[in-house]
Design a protein around this motif. Structure first.
Motif, PDB file in Angstrom:
ATOM      1  N   SER A 153       9.117 -63.797   8.550  1.00 42.03           N
ATOM      2  CA  SER A 153       8.366 -65.025   8.319  1.00 42.03           C
ATOM      3  C   SER A 153       7.557 -65.401   9.561  1.00 42.03           C
ATOM      4  O   SER A 153       6.391 -65.818   9.468  1.00 42.03           O
ATOM      5  N   GLU A 154       8.156 -65.250  10.737  1.00 44.24           N
ATOM      6  CA  GLU A 154       7.453 -65.560  11.981  1.00 44.24           C
ATOM      7  C   GLU A 154       6.247 -64.653  12.185  1.00 44.24           C
ATOM      8  O   GLU A 154       5.248 -65.066  12.784  1.00 44.24           O
ATOM      9  N   GLY A 155       6.330 -63.422  11.704  1.00 44.29           N
ATOM     10  CA  GLY A 155       5.204 -62.509  11.840  1.00 44.29           C
ATOM     11  C   GLY A 155       3.944 -63.077  11.212  1.00 44.29           C
ATOM     12  O   GLY A 155       2.847 -62.973  11.777  1.00 44.29           O
ATOM     13  N   MET A 156       4.091 -63.694  10.051  1.00 43.84           N
ATOM     14  CA  MET A 156       2.940 -64.321   9.393  1.00 43.84           C
ATOM     15  C   MET A 156       2.521 -65.602  10.112  1.00 43.84           C
ATOM     16  O   MET A 156       1.327 -65.912  10.198  1.00 43.84           O
ATOM     17  N   ASP A 157       3.481 -66.341  10.647  1.00 43.79           N
ATOM     18  CA  ASP A 157       3.145 -67.568  11.380  1.00 43.79           C
ATOM     19  C   ASP A 157       2.291 -67.250  12.612  1.00 43.79           C
ATOM     20  O   ASP A 157       1.241 -67.871  12.835  1.00 43.79           O
ATOM     21  N   TYR A 158       2.763 -66.290  13.407  1.00 43.50           N
ATOM     22  CA  TYR A 158       2.054 -65.938  14.629  1.00 43.50           C
ATOM     23  C   TYR A 158       0.741 -65.204  14.327  1.00 43.50           C
ATOM     24  O   TYR A 158      -0.288 -65.473  14.951  1.00 43.50           O
ATOM     25  N   GLY A 159       0.799 -64.250  13.420  1.00 45.68           N
ATOM     26  CA  GLY A 159      -0.345 -63.366  13.207  1.00 45.68           C
ATOM     27  C   GLY A 159      -1.393 -63.894  12.259  1.00 45.68           C
ATOM     28  O   GLY A 159      -2.547 -63.457  12.311  1.00 45.68           O
ATOM     29  N   TYR A 160      -1.022 -64.837  11.369  1.00 50.69           N
ATOM     30  CA  TYR A 160      -1.994 -65.309  10.377  1.00 50.69           C
ATOM     31  C   TYR A 160      -2.175 -66.822  10.398  1.00 50.69           C
ATOM     32  O   TYR A 160      -3.282 -67.331  10.612  1.00 50.69           O
ATOM     33  N   TRP A 161      -1.065 -67.568  10.186  1.00 52.28           N
ATOM     34  CA  TRP A 161      -1.218 -69.009   9.976  1.00 52.28           C
ATOM     35  C   TRP A 161      -1.729 -69.748  11.206  1.00 52.28           C
ATOM     36  O   TRP A 161      -2.491 -70.720  11.101  1.00 52.28           O
ATOM     37  N   CYS A 162      -1.337 -69.317  12.427  1.00 47.22           N
ATOM     38  CA  CYS A 162      -1.874 -69.952  13.629  1.00 47.22           C
ATOM     39  C   CYS A 162      -3.397 -69.932  13.619  1.00 47.22           C
ATOM     40  O   CYS A 162      -4.058 -70.941  13.906  1.00 47.22           O
ATOM     41  N   GLN A 163      -3.955 -68.789  13.284  1.00 37.17           N
ATOM     42  CA  GLN A 163      -5.405 -68.649  13.288  1.00 37.17           C
ATOM     43  C   GLN A 163      -6.032 -69.326  12.076  1.00 37.17           C
ATOM     44  O   GLN A 163      -7.091 -69.964  12.185  1.00 37.17           O
ATOM     45  N   ALA A 164      -5.384 -69.199  10.934  1.00 36.28           N
ATOM     46  CA  ALA A 164      -5.954 -69.759   9.703  1.00 36.28           C
ATOM     47  C   ALA A 164      -6.022 -71.288   9.770  1.00 36.28           C
ATOM     48  O   ALA A 164      -7.047 -71.891   9.419  1.00 36.28           O
ATOM     49  N   TRP A 165      -4.928 -71.935  10.204  1.00 35.04           N
ATOM     50  CA  TRP A 165      -4.924 -73.396  10.286  1.00 35.04           C
ATOM     51  C   TRP A 165      -5.959 -73.900  11.289  1.00 35.04           C
ATOM     52  O   TRP A 165      -6.666 -74.891  11.034  1.00 35.04           O
ATOM     53  N   THR A 166      -6.052 -73.236  12.432  1.00 31.99           N
ATOM     54  CA  THR A 166      -7.008 -73.671  13.444  1.00 31.99           C
ATOM     55  C   THR A 166      -8.447 -73.463  12.972  1.00 31.99           C
ATOM     56  O   THR A 166      -9.324 -74.306  13.216  1.00 31.99           O
ATOM     57  N   ALA A 167      -8.687 -72.331  12.305  1.00 28.41           N
ATOM     58  CA  ALA A 167     -10.031 -72.074  11.777  1.00 28.41           C
ATOM     59  C   ALA A 167     -10.424 -73.140  10.759  1.00 28.41           C
ATOM     60  O   ALA A 167     -11.569 -73.608  10.735  1.00 28.41           O
ATOM     61  N   ARG A 168      -9.473 -73.549   9.923  1.00 27.78           N
ATOM     62  CA  ARG A 168      -9.801 -74.574   8.924  1.00 27.78           C
ATOM     63  C   ARG A 168     -10.095 -75.919   9.592  1.00 27.78           C
ATOM     64  O   ARG A 168     -11.050 -76.622   9.225  1.00 27.78           O
ATOM     65  N   ALA A 169      -9.279 -76.291  10.585  1.00 33.03           N
ATOM     66  CA  ALA A 169      -9.521 -77.552  11.292  1.00 33.03           C
ATOM     67  C   ALA A 169     -10.882 -77.538  11.978  1.00 33.03           C
ATOM     68  O   ALA A 169     -11.631 -78.526  11.930  1.00 33.03           O
ATOM     69  N   ALA A 170     -11.228 -76.423  12.601  1.00 37.29           N
ATOM     70  CA  ALA A 170     -12.517 -76.325  13.286  1.00 37.29           C
ATOM     71  C   ALA A 170     -13.668 -76.353  12.290  1.00 37.29           C
ATOM     72  O   ALA A 170     -14.703 -76.987  12.540  1.00 37.29           O
ATOM     73  N   THR A 171     -13.505 -75.653  11.176  1.00 36.30           N
ATOM     74  CA  THR A 171     -14.563 -75.633  10.158  1.00 36.30           C
ATOM     75  C   THR A 171     -14.832 -77.036   9.625  1.00 36.30           C
ATOM     76  O   THR A 171     -15.992 -77.455   9.483  1.00 36.30           O
ATOM     77  N   ARG A 172     -13.777 -77.758   9.325  1.00 41.97           N
ATOM     78  CA  ARG A 172     -13.950 -79.120   8.815  1.00 41.97           C
ATOM     79  C   ARG A 172     -14.693 -79.997   9.824  1.00 41.97           C
ATOM     80  O   ARG A 172     -15.582 -80.769   9.467  1.00 41.97           O
ATOM     81  N   MET A 173     -14.344 -79.849  11.102  1.00 42.71           N
ATOM     82  CA  MET A 173     -14.994 -80.667  12.123  1.00 42.71           C
ATOM     83  C   MET A 173     -16.469 -80.292  12.265  1.00 42.71           C
ATOM     84  O   MET A 173     -17.347 -81.164  12.359  1.00 42.71           O
ATOM     85  N   MET A 174     -16.769 -78.988  12.273  1.00 45.34           N
ATOM     86  CA  MET A 174     -18.155 -78.540  12.395  1.00 45.34           C
ATOM     87  C   MET A 174     -18.996 -79.018  11.212  1.00 45.34           C
ATOM     88  O   MET A 174     -20.135 -79.470  11.373  1.00 45.34           O
ATOM     89  N   VAL A 175     -18.430 -78.898  10.006  1.00 43.04           N
ATOM     90  CA  VAL A 175     -19.168 -79.286   8.799  1.00 43.04           C
ATOM     91  C   VAL A 175     -19.415 -80.797   8.783  1.00 43.04           C
ATOM     92  O   VAL A 175     -20.521 -81.264   8.483  1.00 43.04           O
ATOM     93  N   GLN A 176     -18.384 -81.572   9.122  1.00 44.51           N
ATOM     94  CA  GLN A 176     -18.527 -83.033   9.116  1.00 44.51           C
ATOM     95  C   GLN A 176     -19.572 -83.505  10.117  1.00 44.51           C
ATOM     96  O   GLN A 176     -20.291 -84.478   9.878  1.00 44.51           O
ATOM     97  N   GLN A 177     -19.680 -82.798  11.250  1.00 46.30           N
ATOM     98  CA  GLN A 177     -20.638 -83.191  12.283  1.00 46.30           C
ATOM     99  C   GLN A 177     -21.994 -82.509  12.109  1.00 46.30           C
ATOM    100  O   GLN A 177     -22.938 -82.802  12.849  1.00 46.30           O
ATOM    101  N   GLY A 178     -22.080 -81.592  11.136  1.00 48.92           N
ATOM    102  CA  GLY A 178     -23.331 -80.886  10.909  1.00 48.92           C
ATOM    103  C   GLY A 178     -23.733 -79.983  12.058  1.00 48.92           C
ATOM    104  O   GLY A 178     -24.917 -79.785  12.330  1.00 48.92           O
ATOM    105  N   ARG A 179     -22.754 -79.411  12.765  1.00 46.80           N
ATOM    106  CA  ARG A 179     -23.021 -78.569  13.934  1.00 46.80           C
ATOM    107  C   ARG A 179     -22.760 -77.094  13.618  1.00 46.80           C
ATOM    108  O   ARG A 179     -21.835 -76.758  12.891  1.00 46.80           O
ATOM    109  N   LYS A 180     -23.608 -76.244  14.164  1.00 41.48           N
ATOM    110  CA  LYS A 180     -23.375 -74.810  14.060  1.00 41.48           C
ATOM    111  C   LYS A 180     -22.245 -74.419  15.003  1.00 41.48           C
ATOM    112  O   LYS A 180     -21.944 -75.127  15.955  1.00 41.48           O
TER     113      LYS A 180
END
Length: 635
Positions: free
Chosen positions: A449-476
């Motif tokens: 289970s930790e393998g997916m947390d470290y290797g996938y979810w850490c990056q996936a959650w952060t990418a989603r948070a960053a995407t939402r912020m970029m889209v809301q601010q209209g920034r590339k």
């Protein structure tokens, strides 16, 4: 590739390869078998002009690249620097053969072709003389290149022999085409002009043959000196012996045909036979080493990938360092200086690849924020980043978050942007991953289970948070995922790691298309094995068969991986697997990726067969290992 001081020289292989195909069409299909007739010959003539243009672009273009975007020193200078100057001479000899074929049906076009061939020969040969002079100075001052690179001392043979072949063709052309009927030109209409040019060309060819022979002796002496010091392993650079010696044999035989001298006949036969034997040896050794993949371990290719698009061009980085530019004109400077980095993972931005990327970007003038869990390591990492500061107004930050959940990732991002007026980062590097190599049966439920947390979810959650912020601010912005070579293939022992990295690739492929809606660029990096503390930890649990399969791998340092990451690249082996498993992902370079795909199509089945064979051979030892661990009962 085009920015690398050595790899970029091999761009010359493209027009030279095209010229070889044209030679086959002229000498074999048309001249020998009469294929296609006049129409076919004109088609070849049209393609010849295309290759002429490509050769000139290669010649002058590489001079421009060497002087503006590459770093060269006399000590690092080798014969490969002359490669971009060879295509004009190669296509010149092709023009000579083409002019001879066209003379009976279109003497005017044949004369034009021969004249252009003379110009190309003069251009290429003049640059070759200059480059080889510098090479001789380098050899005198620093000695021959060490190891497998000593083979490069043979390359000048081809650089002189090919013009020799071309100049013989030119002599034959003018002897056949001159005088031009009805011409009032004192040259073109002269009865003696054609024969005079022919005699001069034969003399020049003999001089070039002598220079070629001299460099053959220099190359052989350098090679025997290196071989006497230590064994030179067989690798792909051995293929560099074939063309120079082969064209040397061609020049020798052609001189014999013009002079009818017995020496050149016998010597030409010896060199030609040597070329054939050498070719058979190189082919045999290559096929023998293909299965294990060792043949693809090239000098310098592990440092920087040879065909990937850069996140920032060289001039962009220089714009950051140039503080003298007016503020209103330095748009690139303003963009890159606002650049913020989030590096995260097991040790995240506090060590390994994340730290190396942070230090490199800091040295380029970027604002840098790093995220990891260990506060002690973060403090030490921040000190290292501080030592790379390029200007006083840069902002460096570190934050401790686990990033295993959406809430933690969102909180980390909010901490990062607080000192930047809440603006989303220009780019985020996601360096998450933790590898604990074991057999699938050995892993606990928590470890898988930790393998997916470290290797996938850490990056996936952060990418989603960053995407939402970029889209809301209209920034590339840019989102750079870090997968692994094991995200495109795998071997036994990585059941908790490889699936996460494969999943990460799927996410990146999808986001690359979806985030086009918001002008957000998505990249993914597939590094091979990297040295560092994580690498040392892996050794403690790595199964024997895993170590055996990886024993020939050349690991990268975090700094080498960073150089490739900033180009969204990897190394040669990574490119083979990337090209062969590209699926719907875009090509980085349509031509190189096609070559990689072809090589992978041929070589990967051999590699896979070798891996499977080693795994099966390990079966009994593995079963005993499981029994010793109490995971298997053997009666």
């Amino acid at each position: 590739m085009i920015h690398h001081p050595v790899q970029s020289m091999y761009v010359a292989a493209y027009p030279m390869g095209a010229a070889t195909l044209l030679n086959v069409c002229i000498n074999l299909f048309y001249t020998e078998y009469g294929f296609g007739g006049k129409t076919f010959l004109y088609v070849i003539w049209g393609f010849w002009w295309v290759v002429v243009v490509l050769s000139c672009i290669c010649c002058w273009g590489m001079i421009y690249m060497e002087s503006t975007s590459q770093n060269h020193t006399l000590q690092s200078f080798n014969a490969s620097v002359a490669l971009p100057f060879v295509p004009p001479t190669v296509i010149s000899s092709t023009g000579g053969a083409l002019a001879l074929a066209m003379a009976p049906i279109a003497p005017g076009k044949a004369l034009l072709t021969a004249t252009i061939s003379v110009i190309l020969l003069a251009i290429g040969l003049s640059f070759v003389f200059m480059a080889v002079t510098i090479l001789l100075l380098r050899l005198i001052i620093y000695g021959h290149p060490p190891g497998i690179s000593v083979i490069s001392t043979i390359l000048p043979i081809g650089a002189f022999a090919q013009p020799g072949v071309s100049v013989l063709y030119i002599g034959q052309n003018f002897a056949a085409l001159l005088p031009v009927a009805g011409s009032t030109s004192p040259f073109l209409g002269s009865e003696a002009a054609g024969k005079t040019v022919y005699f001069v060309c034969v003399g020049i060819a003999v001089v070039l043959w002598a220079m070629t022979t001299a460099w053959l002796v220099i190359g052989l002496l350098a090679m025997q000196t290196e071989i006497r010091k230590h064994a030179v392993p067989f690798k792909l650079p051995f293929w560099g012996l074939i063309f120079p010696i082969g064209v040397y044999a061609t020049l020798t035989i052609n001189i014999y045909r013009q002079l009818d001298a017995g020496f050149f006949r016998v010597y030409g036969a010896i060199v030609a036979t040597t070329t054939l034997v050498l070719w058979l040896f190189v082919v045999g050794r290559t096929l023998a080493l293909l299965r294990g993949g060792v043949i693809f371990e090239l000098p310098c290719l592990e440092d920087i990938d040879i065909g990937q698009r850069r996140l920032f061009r060289r001039r962009d980085i220089e714009a950051v360092k140039d503080k003298s530019q007016p503020e209103e004109k330095n748009d690139v400077d303003k963009h890159v200086r606002k650049f913020k980095l989030v590096a995260q993972g097991q040790a995240g931005g506090s060590s390994g690849l994340g730290l190396a990327v942070a230090k490199e970007l800091a040295s380029q003038g970027a604002h840098v924020s790093i995220v990891a869990r260990d506060k002690g390591r973060l403090t030490a990492a921040l000190g290292e980043i501080e030592s790379c500061r390029a200007s006083e107004d840069q902002v460096f930050q570190s934050f401790s978050h686990s990033l295993f959940t959406a809430d933690e990732s969102r909180a980390a991002l909010e901490d990062v942007v607080a000192k930047h007026d809440g603006l989303s980062p220009d780019a985020i590097f996601l360096c998450a991953g933790k590898s604990v190599p074991k057999f699938f049966l050995e892993y606990t439920d928590e470890e898988l289970s930790e393998g997916m947390d470290y290797g996938y979810w850490c990056q996936a959650w952060t990418a989603r948070a960053a995407t939402r912020m970029m889209v809301q601010q209209g920034r590339k912005g840019k989102i750079v995922f870090v997968s692994s070579l094991l995200g495109m293939m795998t071997i036994p022992g990585y059941a908790s790691y490889a699936p996460a990295k494969h999943a990460l690739r799927g996410l990146a492929d999808m986001l690359r298309m979806e985030l086009l809606l918001y002008n957000i660029d998505v990249h993914i990096f597939f590094p091979p094995t990297m040295y560092g503390s994580a690498f040392d930890e892996e050794k403690k649990t790595r199964p024997w068969i895993t170590s055996k399969l990886e024993e020939s791998d050349d690991a990268l340092t975090p700094e080498q991986a960073t150089a490739a990451l900033l180009k969204v690249g990897g190394n040669f082996i990574t490119d083979l697997f990337r090209a062969s498993s590209r699926e719907a992902a875009p090509r980085n370079n349509w031509l190189l990726d096609g070559v990689y795909d072809l090589i992978a199509y041929i070589s990967i089945p051999f590699w896979l067969s070798g891996v499977d064979k080693q795994v099966r051979a390990h079966r009994e030892q593995h079963l005993q290992y499981l029994a010793d661990k109490g995971l298997l009962s053997r009666s």
